[in-house]
Design an enzyme around this catalytic site. Sequence first.
Site, mmCIF file in Angstrom:
data_model
loop_
_atom_site.group_PDB
_atom_site.id
_atom_site.type_symbol
_atom_site.label_atom_id
_atom_site.label_comp_id
_atom_site.label_asym_id
_atom_site.label_seq_id
_atom_site.Cartn_x
_atom_site.Cartn_y
_atom_site.Cartn_z
ATOM 1 N N THR A 17 0.821 -1.215 0.000
ATOM 2 C CA THR A 17 0.000 0.000 0.000
ATOM 3 C C THR A 17 0.857 1.269 0.000
ATOM 4 O O THR A 17 0.324 2.370 0.071
ATOM 5 C CB THR A 17 -0.936 0.035 1.225
ATOM 6 N N ASP A 46 -7.851 6.219 8.557
ATOM 7 C CA ASP A 46 -6.861 6.088 7.478
ATOM 8 C C ASP A 46 -7.590 5.926 6.150
ATOM 9 O O ASP A 46 -7.634 4.846 5.564
ATOM 10 C CB ASP A 46 -5.939 4.901 7.748
ATOM 11 N N LYS A 49 -5.429 4.710 2.939
ATOM 12 C CA LYS A 49 -5.150 3.282 2.865
ATOM 13 C C LYS A 49 -6.404 2.495 2.499
ATOM 14 O O LYS A 49 -6.344 1.530 1.729
ATOM 15 C CB LYS A 49 -4.573 2.784 4.185
ATOM 16 N N SER A 118 13.734 -5.228 -0.829
ATOM 17 C CA SER A 118 13.560 -3.807 -1.109
ATOM 18 C C SER A 118 14.916 -3.180 -1.407
ATOM 19 O O SER A 118 15.506 -2.492 -0.582
ATOM 20 C CB SER A 118 12.896 -3.102 0.075
ATOM 21 N N GLU A 119 15.418 -3.453 -2.610
ATOM 22 C CA GLU A 119 16.640 -2.797 -3.100
ATOM 23 C C GLU A 119 16.206 -1.553 -3.867
ATOM 24 O O GLU A 119 16.149 -0.468 -3.328
ATOM 25 C CB GLU A 119 17.427 -3.758 -3.994
ATOM 26 N N LYS A 140 21.201 -2.348 3.196
ATOM 27 C CA LYS A 140 20.782 -3.087 2.007
ATOM 28 C C LYS A 140 21.846 -4.097 1.590
ATOM 29 O O LYS A 140 21.529 -5.221 1.199
ATOM 30 C CB LYS A 140 20.489 -2.116 0.859
ATOM 31 N N ASN A 160 18.382 3.123 -10.215
ATOM 32 C CA ASN A 160 18.829 4.505 -10.010
ATOM 33 C C ASN A 160 17.703 5.336 -9.406
ATOM 34 O O ASN A 160 17.258 5.056 -8.310
ATOM 35 C CB ASN A 160 19.344 5.122 -11.308
#
Length: 315
Positions: A17, A46, A49, A118-119, A140, A160
């Site tokens: 989300t 919220d 969401k 999550s890179e 990371k 990038n």
Amino acid sequence: MVTVVGKKPKILIIGGTGRFGRHVVDASIRANHATFVFTMPPVTDDTEKKKILESFTCLESKSSLYGSLHDYEMLLEAVKKVDVIISTLGSDPVQLELQTIILKAIMEAGNVKRFIPSEFGMDSKCVNPVEPAKTMFMMKAQIRQMIRNYNIPHTFICNNFFQNFFIPRLGQAEISPPIYDTVGIIGDGDVQVTYVNDRDVATYVIKTVDDPRTLNKILYITPRENFYSLNQLVALREKKTGKAMEKKYVTNEELLAKISCSPSPLNFQLSIAYSAYINGVQPNLNMSPSSAVEATELYPEVDYISVEEFMNSLL
């Protein structure tokens, strides 16, 4: 093979989300994957969401799996339902650290055929960052090494910069668009970076989930058409509007001083800008094909949004 022939893998998206995560959910659904979103249930006030979750429901292709990463048993139950896990958690240290819990669940469940952590953004191995971004890149890199040490099937994805954040601001993290007459250009303005649209990054992410060519590799998303320096971005905007902008060049020292006195998350965003526009970022595209691949070469059918097209949409 990553999955059974003719059967699309089931995908669990953690952080679905969020600003970027919702694009990944949409891309997964568009690709006809059984798509699950692991998220905390929305609280009463919220409304944003709630609207996001309702938009997913309207597509009639996903299920919300309500839970918390702090409730390990709920997470483990969700992990056991799917083939692929995609983390789109944020880049702050707390959220990045939560990925270690995901790794634990993947190891215990034993059924996950691929994990995409999550890179995103810049490759932690190809950038020379300053704080507070430096801590994020170190974390990371540590998560990446843990994944390899545990022999978890994976794909690391680096693109990038996201077009949607930096182009409307012309690289100025502290400015709220639209920008009209003046612009601050970091450094000499000649360092080029790649800008990829959020939607396109998500499309490439989903392309990888059952592609053996990307298994246990880094996927770089670096369309050559989207390499721009700040000077080139400003010149493009001036060309599109027919109006010259007043330019102020921000020195290394000035930007470092601004980082040190700015609150979070602005200090983080400014440090990302410093790391790229002053120190530069050079994806190692000369790596062996056994280690890294490039998205536009693997998936030429993807009609990605160019920087110029995105700029047109802003004017």
